[in-house]
Motif scaffolding. Structure first.
Motif, short mmCIF file in Angstrom:
data_model
loop_
_atom_site.label_atom_id
_atom_site.label_comp_id
_atom_site.label_asym_id
_atom_site.label_seq_id
_atom_site.Cartn_x
_atom_site.Cartn_y
_atom_site.Cartn_z
N GLY A 15 36.24 29.07 42.41
CA GLY A 15 35.48 27.95 43.00
C GLY A 15 34.19 27.96 42.20
N PRO A 16 33.36 27.37 42.86
CA PRO A 16 32.07 27.24 42.26
C PRO A 16 31.43 28.47 42.08
N TRP A 17 30.78 28.46 40.87
CA TRP A 17 29.91 29.95 40.69
C TRP A 17 28.69 29.76 41.36
N THR A 18 28.41 31.05 41.64
CA THR A 18 26.92 31.11 42.32
C THR A 18 25.92 31.42 41.15
N PRO A 19 24.81 31.30 41.59
CA PRO A 19 23.67 31.64 40.50
C PRO A 19 23.36 32.98 40.22
N LYS A 20 24.16 33.80 41.15
CA LYS A 20 24.05 35.35 40.65
C LYS A 20 25.13 35.70 39.81
N GLU A 21 26.28 35.11 40.01
CA GLU A 21 27.28 35.16 39.04
C GLU A 21 26.93 34.58 37.63
N ASP A 22 26.41 33.47 37.55
CA ASP A 22 25.85 32.90 36.24
C ASP A 22 24.86 34.12 35.59
N ALA A 23 24.02 34.41 36.53
CA ALA A 23 23.02 35.38 35.92
C ALA A 23 23.86 36.64 35.31
N LEU A 24 24.70 37.02 35.92
CA LEU A 24 25.26 38.34 35.48
C LEU A 24 26.16 37.95 34.15
N LEU A 25 26.74 36.84 34.09
CA LEU A 25 27.46 36.49 33.04
C LEU A 25 26.65 36.02 31.85
N THR A 26 25.49 35.44 32.06
CA THR A 26 24.72 35.22 30.94
C THR A 26 23.66 36.42 30.38
N LYS A 27 23.65 37.26 31.25
CA LYS A 27 22.95 38.60 30.94
C LYS A 27 23.77 39.19 29.87
N TYR A 28 25.18 39.45 30.47
CA TYR A 28 26.08 40.27 29.62
C TYR A 28 26.45 39.50 28.40
N GLU A 34 29.70 36.75 22.79
CA GLU A 34 30.95 36.35 23.46
C GLU A 34 32.06 36.92 23.15
N GLY A 35 33.04 36.49 23.61
CA GLY A 35 34.72 37.32 23.31
C GLY A 35 34.84 38.02 24.27
N GLN A 36 36.03 38.83 23.99
CA GLN A 36 36.48 39.79 24.69
C GLN A 36 36.66 39.30 26.45
N TRP A 37 37.17 38.19 26.41
CA TRP A 37 36.65 37.34 27.79
C TRP A 37 37.62 38.08 28.85
N LYS A 38 38.75 38.77 28.47
CA LYS A 38 39.52 39.44 29.44
C LYS A 38 38.80 40.49 30.17
N SER A 39 38.32 41.42 29.15
CA SER A 39 37.58 42.52 29.69
C SER A 39 35.69 42.05 30.24
N LEU A 40 35.62 41.19 29.92
CA LEU A 40 34.30 40.94 30.08
C LEU A 40 33.72 40.77 31.42
N PRO A 41 34.72 40.33 32.47
CA PRO A 41 34.21 40.31 33.92
C PRO A 41 34.23 41.49 34.34
N LYS A 42 34.93 42.59 34.03
CA LYS A 42 34.78 43.82 34.62
C LYS A 42 33.47 44.32 34.17
N LYS A 43 33.26 44.33 32.92
CA LYS A 43 32.10 45.02 32.32
C LYS A 43 30.77 44.39 32.52
N ALA A 44 30.89 42.96 33.04
CA ALA A 44 29.97 42.49 33.50
C ALA A 44 29.62 42.37 34.90
N GLY A 45 30.47 42.88 35.64
CA GLY A 45 30.43 43.13 37.10
C GLY A 45 30.78 42.04 37.83
N LEU A 46 31.63 41.18 37.34
CA LEU A 46 31.99 39.86 37.81
C LEU A 46 33.41 39.89 38.46
N LEU A 47 33.57 39.06 39.78
CA LEU A 47 35.03 39.17 40.09
C LEU A 47 35.26 37.82 39.78
N ARG A 48 35.60 37.72 38.49
CA ARG A 48 36.18 36.42 37.77
C ARG A 48 37.14 36.83 36.84
#
Length: 290
Positions: A15-28, A34-48
């Motif tokens: 569902g919709p992204w929260t500002p916090k998630e946006d910030a985490l993703l952007t920061k990471y 970019e790239g490594q999308w599969k492992s990115l969420p874990k590394k960035a601390g996102l549950l996506r």
DNA sequence: AATGCTACCAACCGCTTGTCG
DNA sequence: GCGACAAGCGGTTGGTAGCAT
């Protein structure tokens, strides 16, 4: 081929992204690229899932995204590009820097399809996704099961849109858009067309190769590997490629009508050349030239 | 004011394509 | 050549806003 693991793993947010998630993703991504999308969420601390992260980044968070109306010129170009290319949204988006395929697709389905239908009476179905002529485009095919939802109108995370809701049929404002590399077809003195193989943006490796150019090459291959014909000179690698700096010269946001018009005309010529001289037209190719 | 309906768009889903071992 | 994986693409879904009743 193998499918990417499904995103619907337990514990993953949807569902919709929260500002916090946006910030985490952007920061990471700012830190690691970019790239490594599969492992990115874990590394960035996102549950996506990775796909979700990629989509969010590409369509909303990228720093080179600009926000703004789809201009009448762009509107016109989209219509005409669509008439040439069909539902190849990413290709069309590639010709409209600052616009994402998702945005153009939505815009088409919600505005242009209807608009054209009104103008032409009926015949606005797309070449690749014909719907029942009786059905309303876009809205007609998605009658809401949930109906009205007036009660809980809390905002989702798209506050930037709030200032931009013009009346219906207007172009809607601030929408996140991805700036894709502008792969300009070029016409040399012999009226042959070539395409850049480089990306002007900081794209992922995959994106570089799965760029609009690649798609165009695919398109070309659908026309019968025209690029392999030296006579045709269509996608020949050895000459007249547009490098990134060239592309910078073509306004990255070609808001002026002339640039958009030029893009269209080059595509038009490209698709309307007398291919029969060189190739055997595929059915798809034919469908583009109706 | 409450409810219904439609329009819009962000996000998801599933398939395809490309790469690599 | 084959299979697994990563990424891209286009169609579809679902939530929200806004207008109509």
């Amino acid at each position: 081929m193998g499918r990417a693991p499904c995103c619907s793993k337990v514990g993953l947010h949807k569902g919709p992204w929260t500002p916090k998630e946006d910030a985490l993703l952007t920061k990471y991504i700012q830190a690691h690229g970019e790239g490594q999308w599969k492992s990115l969420p874990k590394k960035a601390g996102l549950l996506r899932c990775g796909k979700s992260c990629r989509l969010r980044w590409m369509n909303y968070l990228r720093p080179d995204i600009k926000r703004g109306n789809i201009t009448p010129e762009e509107d016109d170009l989209i219509i005409r590009m669509h008439s040439l290319l069909g539902n190849r949204w990413s290709l069309i988006a590639g010709r409209l820097p600052g616009r994402t395929d998702n945005e153009i697709k939505n815009y088409w389905n919600t505005h242009l399809c209807k608009k054209l239908k009104n103008q032409t009476g009926e015949d606005t179905e797309t070449p690749n996704s014909l719907e029942s002529p009786q059905e309303e485009p876009a809205s007609g095919s998605k009658k809401k099961k949930n109906g009205g939802k007036k009660k809980n109108k809390q905002k989702k995370n798209k506050g930037d849109k709030d200032n931009a809701e013009p009346p219906k049929t207007q172009v809607y404002l601030p929408k996140p858009i991805r700036v894709k590399a502008l792969y300009l077809p070029r016409t040399d003195s012999n009226n042959t067309y070539t395409f850049d193989s480089n990306s002007a943006s900081a794209s992922t490796n995959q994106e570089k190769e799965e760029s609009p150019l690649t798609k165009e090459s695919n398109l070309a291959s659908e026309f019968g590997n025209v690029g392999e014909s030296d006579d045709f000179g269509f996608f020949s690698e050895e000459h007249d490629l547009v490098n990134a700096s060239d592309m910078e010269c073509h306004s990255y946001f070609p808001s002026d009508h002339c640039s958009l018009q030029q893009l269209y005309e080059e595509y038009y010529h490209l698709l309307n050349m007398d291919h029969s001289q060189f190739i055997e037209m595929s059915s798809f190719g034919e469908s583009l030239l109706v």
